[in-house]
Every structure is written in C-alpha cells, then in structure tokens.
Design an enzyme around this catalytic site. Structure first.
Site, PDB file in Angstrom:
ATOM      1  N   GLY A 285       0.844  -1.198   0.000  1.00  8.99           N
ATOM      2  CA  GLY A 285       0.000   0.000   0.000  1.00  8.99           C
ATOM      3  C   GLY A 285       0.872   1.237   0.000  1.00  8.99           C
TER       4      GLY A 285
ATOM      5  CB  THR B 172       3.170   0.354   6.957  1.00 11.00           C
ATOM      6  OG1 THR B 172       1.792   0.295   7.344  1.00 11.00           O
ATOM      7  CG2 THR B 172       3.999   0.007   8.174  1.00 11.00           C
TER       8      THR B 172
ATOM      9  CG  ASP C 177      -1.603  -0.144   8.682  1.00  6.68           C
ATOM     10  OD1 ASP C 177      -2.305   0.876   8.519  1.00  6.68           O
ATOM     11  OD2 ASP C 177      -1.777  -1.193   8.051  1.00  6.68           O
TER      12      ASP C 177
ATOM     13  N   GLY D 296      -5.967   0.137   9.817  1.00  7.59           N
ATOM     14  CA  GLY D 296      -5.314  -0.619  10.884  1.00  7.59           C
ATOM     15  C   GLY D 296      -5.893  -2.013  10.882  1.00  7.59           C
TER      16      GLY D 296
ATOM     17  NE  ARG E 245     -26.864  10.504   9.135  1.00  9.03           N
ATOM     18  CZ  ARG E 245     -28.085  10.379   9.641  1.00  9.03           C
ATOM     19  NH1 ARG E 245     -28.333   9.443  10.549  1.00  9.03           N
ATOM     20  NH2 ARG E 245     -29.059  11.185   9.258  1.00  9.03           N
TER      21      ARG E 245
ATOM     22  NE  ARG F  42      -2.610   3.240   0.974  1.00  6.52           N
ATOM     23  CZ  ARG F  42      -3.101   2.058   0.556  1.00  6.52           C
ATOM     24  NH1 ARG F  42      -3.466   1.146   1.442  1.00  6.52           N
ATOM     25  NH2 ARG F  42      -3.206   1.789  -0.713  1.00  6.52           N
TER      26      ARG F  42
HETATM   27  O1  F6P Z   1      -0.989  -0.290   3.908  1.00  5.53           O
HETATM   28  C1  F6P Z   1      -1.730  -0.960   4.882  1.00  5.53           C
HETATM   29  C2  F6P Z   1      -3.158  -0.601   4.748  1.00  5.53           C
HETATM   30  O2  F6P Z   1      -3.220   0.764   4.893  1.00  5.53           O
HETATM   31  C3  F6P Z   1      -4.094  -1.312   5.731  1.00  5.53           C
HETATM   32  O3  F6P Z   1      -4.344  -0.612   6.898  1.00  5.53           O
HETATM   33  C4  F6P Z   1      -5.341  -1.512   4.907  1.00  5.53           C
HETATM   34  O4  F6P Z   1      -6.081  -2.617   5.339  1.00  5.53           O
HETATM   35  C5  F6P Z   1      -4.798  -1.716   3.546  1.00  5.53           C
HETATM   36  O5  F6P Z   1      -3.640  -0.936   3.470  1.00  5.53           O
HETATM   37  C6  F6P Z   1      -5.755  -1.392   2.428  1.00  5.53           C
HETATM   38  O6  F6P Z   1      -5.059  -1.291   1.235  1.00  5.53           O
HETATM   39  P1  F6P Z   1      -5.617  -1.495  -0.226  1.00  5.53           P
HETATM   40  O7  F6P Z   1      -7.057  -1.085  -0.222  1.00  5.53           O
HETATM   41  O8  F6P Z   1      -4.757  -0.594  -1.046  1.00  5.53           O
HETATM   42  O9  F6P Z   1      -5.418  -2.924  -0.568  1.00  5.53           O
END
Ligand code: F6P
Length: 345
Positions: free
Chosen positions: A13, A128, A130, A173, A268, A277
């Site tokens: 990611g 990351t 995370d 996360g 909500r 990100r």
């Molecule tokens: O990079 C880790 C992360 O941000 C996780 O927290 C999340 O589950 C995942 O990426 C989602 O990534 P994608 O939708 O790009 O597969």
C-alpha cells in the site's frame, strides 16, 4: 572501476513519504557514492517482469513534498509463484543490478528477507501508515495518517454536536490499532476500538450514552480490524490479495446501527479509508523518510546487506531484516489503558 548499479522499488500500500526516500537514495547514491540508481516499477512486479524506470537527480527534484510514489506500487508477491524468487534474482542480474533497496512494509520486506536468504544483496526501508512493523520505533506515513484522521475528528465533532448525533469514524489498521490509538487520543474520542482488544458492544454503548448525557456528541474511533466479541472480524467480502489478506471495512457502518439501536441516539458512520494514505507527507514524515533513505544507501555503499534502516529514539541505524518481519508490532495493552481513562467522555 565500474559504477555500482543500485535498484530501488516501492511495494505494498502506498504511503506519504515514499518519494522522499527515493529522492534521498538517488541524491546521496549519485552525489556521494558515485552510484547509478535504477527504479523498478510497481513493487515486486518490476523485478519480476523486468520493468525499470530511469532515475536521476533531476527526476527526483522537489518530490519530497509529493504523496504516493513516482515508481508505482503493487501487492505482487513473487514468493507466491513457484519460480518467482528465482525470476526476480535472474532479472536483477540481467539488469546489471549489484544491490537493491526495497521500500515497504511487512509483506514487501518479507520478500526482501527471502531474497537476502538466497544471496541477493538487499537493504530494506520500513514503510506503512499502520506503524506495525517490528524493528523500528516508527514507520514514515504514520504521522501523516494520524494528522489526517485528527483533522477529520475536529471537523466531524462540530457537525455531530450540531445534530446531537453519534459519529463512528473508521480508520485504517488491519492487525494493529496504532492509527486509532493516536487519532483517538489526539481527537478526543469517546471510545477507541483496536484489533488487539476485542470489544463488548454493551460496554461501548454505555460509554456512548455516558458521553451524550454530559451534552457532548460521542465520537467513536474504530480501527478497520477491530473485533466485536459477539461476531468476530467484519470483512467486506471473501476475496484475498496475493499476500493472503482479506478485504476489511464495514465495521463503522455496522457499529453505528448497533449503537443507535442500543442508545437511542441517532448515529452516522464515516470511513476515512485511502484519504489517510494520500496527499503530502507531514514535515515529520519527510524528515524520517529522508533519513531512512540516507541510511539505506549508506548501508549499500558499506556492503552491509540483509538489513533494514530503522528509527530508535532519535537515531537512525540498521537492524537485521529478519528482526523486522515475521512478528507485527501491535499496541501493548498498557498503551491502550492510557486511552481508556478518557472513554465515556
Ligand atoms: O498499507 C496498509 C493498509 O493501509 C491497511 O491498513 C489496509 O487494510 C490496507 O492498506 C488497504 O489497502 P488497499 O485497499 O490498497 O489494498
């Protein structure tokens, strides 16, 4: 003497700060160590399919402030293919690559560790949002993600107060609740739910009601991988990626409905998702990413391989790649306890 050719790739990611690492590797690699730097496109797909990207000092000028990665990224996993690791090794040799800098999280660096085991000269850089990678105090991207989440909390609070509603905010996360913990603390969450501590719905509802009784709008901060004791993990569907991860998301929506029914307060949900990100990295992440990149390329120059650049306190140094992969860095319960004193407020 021939100039050393060093490959660089970004996998998994994406994350704010990747470009700052690339700039750092290219600038110091060329200007200080007299190296040639070669980019590989889209994570491990690049070396697997021989996809290179030209990199020079001009190309990386000014990219420290830009989110994403100029090299592209993917979740391609060569280790999942019968000849994947061998193909990567052969393609690196064919491209005349003497050493590789792999920038990524647990999955990307797991492949790097495997390559190191079969004799490829590789150095890792931890990435990351995370913050769940072992062997380093922080990964770059985390600070940016937390700041984005906290800004969202500040904005959601005013609309929640106006309408006397509960707002359930889902942050990223998967296995570790670092973003939720920090965003919840800094954003004044009524309750924060993390994957490490399966939660009881009645207890959460009681905290929400207690907060509402003081006249304040409850804000619930929930990590996407938080687990209701009653039902287990909430997944989007049954599909898995190349590293075997299920798709998460949906916990906030489910929770909002359940809390509304239990508390009688209109609720909500908001999923922050990939907003966390995207966009420019914070100054902290730019500096951390830059320093990790410098450390990684200096390790290559010193022929110190099979290691990852890491932050310990304020110092950047190296740790064995094997110390970084295999066990995720999750939130210790005493850190979660610190947050619990504010629950219900
Ligand atoms: O990079 C880790 C992360 O941000 C996780 O927290 C999340 O589950 C995942 O990426 C989602 O990534 P994608 O939708 O790009 O597969």
């Amino acid at each position: 003497m021939a100039r050393m050719r060093v490959g660089v790739l970004t996998g998994g990611g994406d994350c704010p700060g990747l470009n700052a690492v690339i700039r750092s590797v290219v600038r110091r690699g060329i200007a200080v160590h007299g190296m040639q730097i070669v980019g590989f496109a889209d994570g491990w797909r690049g070396p697997l399919e021989g996809l290179t990207v030209p990199l020079d000092e001009r190309r990386v000028q000014g990219i420290e402030s830009v989110g994403g990665t100029i090299l592209g990224s993917s979740r391609t996993n060569p280790a999942a293919l019968p000849d994947g690791i061998e193909r990567v090794r052969a393609n690196l040799a064919a491209a005349g690559i003497d050493a590789l800098v792999a920038i990524g999280g647990e999955d990307t660096l797991g492949v790097a560790a495997e390559l190191a085991r079969v004799g490829v000269d590789v150095v890792g850089v931890p990435k990351t949002i995370d913050n769940d990678l072992s062997g380093t105090d922080y990964t770059f991207g985390f600070d940016t993600a937390v700041n984005i989440a906290v800004e969202a909390f500040d904005r959601l609070r005013t609309t929640a107060e106006s309408h006397h509603r509960t707002l359930v905010v889902e942050v990223m996360g998967r296995h570790a609740g670092w973003i939720a913990l920090h965003a919840g603390l800094a954003g004044g969450a009524t309750v924060t739910l993390i994957p490490e501590a399966p939660f009881d719905l009645d207890e959460v509802a009681a905290w929400v009601s207690a907060c509402a009784a003081t006249g304040r709008a409850p804000l619930v901060c929930v990590a996407e991988g938080a687990v209701p004791q009653e039902t287990g993990l909430v997944t989007r569907d049954d599909s898995i990626d190349a590293f075997g991860h299920v798709k998460l998301s949906g916990i906030a929506d489910r929770l909002a409905g359940q809390l509304e029914r239990r508390t009688g307060i209109e609720s909500r949900s908001v999923v922050l998702g990939h907003l966390q990100r995207g966009g420019p990295p914070t100054a902290f992440d730019r500096v951390l990413a830059t320093r990790l990149g410098l450390c990684a390329i200096d390790s290559v120059a010193a022929a110190e391989f099979g290691v990852m650049a890491a932050l310990h306190g304020t110092e950047v140094g190296t740790v064995p790649l094997t110390a970084a992969v295999g066990t995720l860095k999750t939130v210790p319960m005493d850190r979660y306890e610190e947050a619990r004193v504010f629950f219900g407020t």
